[in-house]
Design an enzyme around this catalytic site. Structure first.
Site, short mmCIF file in Angstrom:
data_model
loop_
_atom_site.label_atom_id
_atom_site.label_comp_id
_atom_site.label_asym_id
_atom_site.label_seq_id
_atom_site.Cartn_x
_atom_site.Cartn_y
_atom_site.Cartn_z
N ASP A 252 39.13 60.67 16.50
CA ASP A 252 40.16 60.84 17.52
C ASP A 252 40.14 62.29 17.98
OD1 ASP A 252 42.44 60.83 19.09
OD2 ASP A 252 43.75 59.93 17.56
N ASP A 263 42.93 61.99 25.74
CA ASP A 263 43.17 61.64 24.35
C ASP A 263 42.52 60.27 24.15
OD1 ASP A 263 44.14 60.99 21.85
OD2 ASP A 263 46.27 61.12 22.39
N HIS A 332 51.48 56.69 23.87
CA HIS A 332 52.45 57.67 24.37
C HIS A 332 52.09 58.14 25.76
CE1 HIS A 332 49.29 60.60 23.24
NE2 HIS A 332 49.07 59.75 22.27
N HIS A 340 52.46 64.43 23.50
CA HIS A 340 53.42 63.32 23.41
C HIS A 340 54.52 63.55 24.45
CE1 HIS A 340 51.94 62.56 19.06
NE2 HIS A 340 51.16 62.04 19.96
N GLU A 365 46.88 53.44 22.66
CA GLU A 365 46.13 53.38 21.41
C GLU A 365 46.77 52.36 20.51
OE1 GLU A 365 46.46 57.03 19.03
OE2 GLU A 365 48.04 57.66 20.42
N GLU A 460 41.45 54.01 21.42
CA GLU A 460 42.42 54.67 22.31
C GLU A 460 41.77 55.14 23.60
OE1 GLU A 460 44.00 58.33 20.69
OE2 GLU A 460 45.67 58.32 22.10
CO LIG Z 1 46.99 59.56 21.27
#
Ligand SMILES: [Co+2]
Length: 479
Positions: A252, A263, A332, A340, A365, A460
């Site tokens: 990640d 992300d 998010h 976030h 994700e 994700e």
């Molecule tokens: Co994330």
């Protein structure tokens, strides 16, 4: 990087200030000095890249096929890539001299306009690879029928055009993510040290994105959580963890340009017995992406994700396990310099009536587990992040003050890890860091673990809700 319910207060506090980058003022203050520096850095990086390129070009004369195309993914709708500069001069030349001329011409053209090819390992900044051209687009997906009117609405299309520069930046961050992970997949093998793996990955990100202070670089530490550890694990200095043939690893990592963050995460497993687990989670994430859209209720997305996730099971060593959505981990929204951004996208059913809105970025994700489907904090902390909402706090301890200034300068409100402090030359910062955490200026993000012995997988993507359609920015041909 997931939002977890353990840190929900962070998410809620910042709900209204999604786009107000707290470092904006700072960047302006630094104005000229920063530009000056970045110019000379750019020159240096260019020189280095071109030298590396030459060396690699020389190499590739002896070993064919080291170069890969800059951009190997095509979107689901079959759109041609943005780099589709037709190379063919299509000369069905009659005479020899005509042909020779055409050859010369195309050679001359190549020198100036032909796309560069990425090296292995990747060393050419993505900005150079796509010089003078648009960055490759992500995968376009249409909104649900009740939102389709947007596709042809003149006003919505006009708003979309105004976004062009910002979108081009985040597409560049996405292309860096794709190229780095493509390279990493080739070297992630059982026996690799996770410390070395992370340093290599982050080093490639910094090279391809031309990392410059807060302007662009890694967006958060490289997570490489193993097996029952779901998220927020990266090695600290001295860690000797080596990847095993039976491990399930979540890779990640994040890239950003101007605080616009990509992300995106995938799971690596070498033993095919885990394939059904990975399939379940990939399906669940793609379901979440399909359900996302303007006006979509976050709770409905969670319910759809859970339904797909939990329709799968996996047999491990003679026992069958249901695949569970981890109920206290979330996707998010993403704000500028704010991983976030305030909205959580659940991966189980229940409640959340908030809706997605036009112009928002979301990390979709999902985490599937053979364990309880619930995580708790455990193990040694590596991840930290400045509290987005915290104002100026007067500090007594000189060491804490100095460390905070390093953090403000290098990460601002982006997440960092101890390795990131180490490479900046910080030493013996443990007490100062603890002090900053105790005062609520910095929040620690310990590893999030399900029950020992279970396996967790994650996929994700980052998507953007354009006024007319949604774009899965981080989509590649791998996931
Ligand atoms: Co994330």
């Amino acid at each position: 990087m997931p939002a977890d319910v353990l840190h929900q207060p962070l998410g809620h506090e910042i709900a209204e200030s999604q786009d107000a980058a707290p470092i904006e003022d700072k960047a302006q203050e630094d104005g000229e000095g920063a530009t000056e520096l970045s110019k000379s850095q750019k020159k240096k990086a260019k020189k280095k890249a071109s030298a590396e390129r030459k060396a690699l070009a020389a190499d590739s004369q002896t070993s064919e096929g080291t170069a890969v195309t800059a951009n190997g993914h095509s979107d689901a709708n079959g759109h041609a890539e943005a780099n589709g500069e037709a190379e063919s001069s299509a000369s069905a030349a009659g005479s020899e001299s005509e042909e020779a001329k055409a050859k010369k011409k195309s050679k001359a053209k190549k020198k100036s306009a032909a796309p560069l090819e990425q090296t292995v390992p990747p060393s050419i900044p993505v900005a150079d690879l796509f010089r003078g051209r648009q960055m490759p687009e992500g995968e376009w997906q249409r909104y649900t029928e009740d939102q389709r009117w947007r596709e042809t609405d003149e006003e919505k299309r006009e708003i979309e055009r105004l976004d062009a520069d910002m979108i081009n930046d985040v597409r560049q961050a996405a292309e860096v993510h794709r190229q780095v992970r493509q390279y990493m997949r080739g070297i992630i093998k059982p026996g690799i040290s996770l410390f070395d793996m992370c340093e290599t990955l982050e080093d490639r990100v910094r090279t391809l994105i031309q990392a410059r202070g807060l302007e662009c670089g890694t967006a958060f530490p490289t997570g490489c959580s193993l097996n029952y550890v779901a998220a927020h694990w990266t090695p600290n200095a001295g860690d000797k963890t080596v990847l095993g043939a039976d491990d399930v690893m979540k890779v990640d990592f994040g890239t950003h340009i101007g605080g616009r963050i990509i992300d995106s995460a995938f799971t690596v497993a070498f033993n095919p017995k885990y394939d059904p687990l990975l399939t379940a989670v990939r399906d669940a994430t793609n379901t979440g992406i399909a359900e996302a859209g303007i006006d979509a209720r976050l709770g409905d997305i969670g319910a759809a994700i859970q339904e797909v996730m939990e329709s799968h099971e996996v047999e491990l060593n003679g026992r069958t396990y249901p695949v569970k959505s981890i109920r206290n981990l979330n996707g998010h929204s993403i704000g500028r310099y704010n991983i976030h951004g305030g909205k959580s996208v659940p991966i189980v059913k229940g409640g959340e009536g908030t809706r997605m809105e036009e112009g928002e970025f979301f990390a979709i994700e999902t985490f599937g587990s053979t364990g309880k489907g619930f995580v708790h904090e455990d193990l040694e902390t590596s991840h930290y992040m400045k509290n987005y909402g915290v104002g100026h706090v007067p500090l007594r301890l000189p060491r804490a003050k100095a460390l905070l200034s390093t953090i403000d300068k290098n990460f601002s409100t982006l997440a960092f890890c101890k390795r990131y402090l180490d490479r900046l030359g910080e030493t013996k910062y443990q007490m100062a860091l603890k002090n900053l955490c105790d005062q609520g200026i910095i929040d620690p993000y310990p590893p999030l673990c399900d029950t020992r012995g279970c396996y967790v997988a994650q996929f994700e993507h980052t998507l953007y809700l354009h006024p007319t359609r949604k774009e899965v920015l981080s989509r590649g041909d791998d996931y």
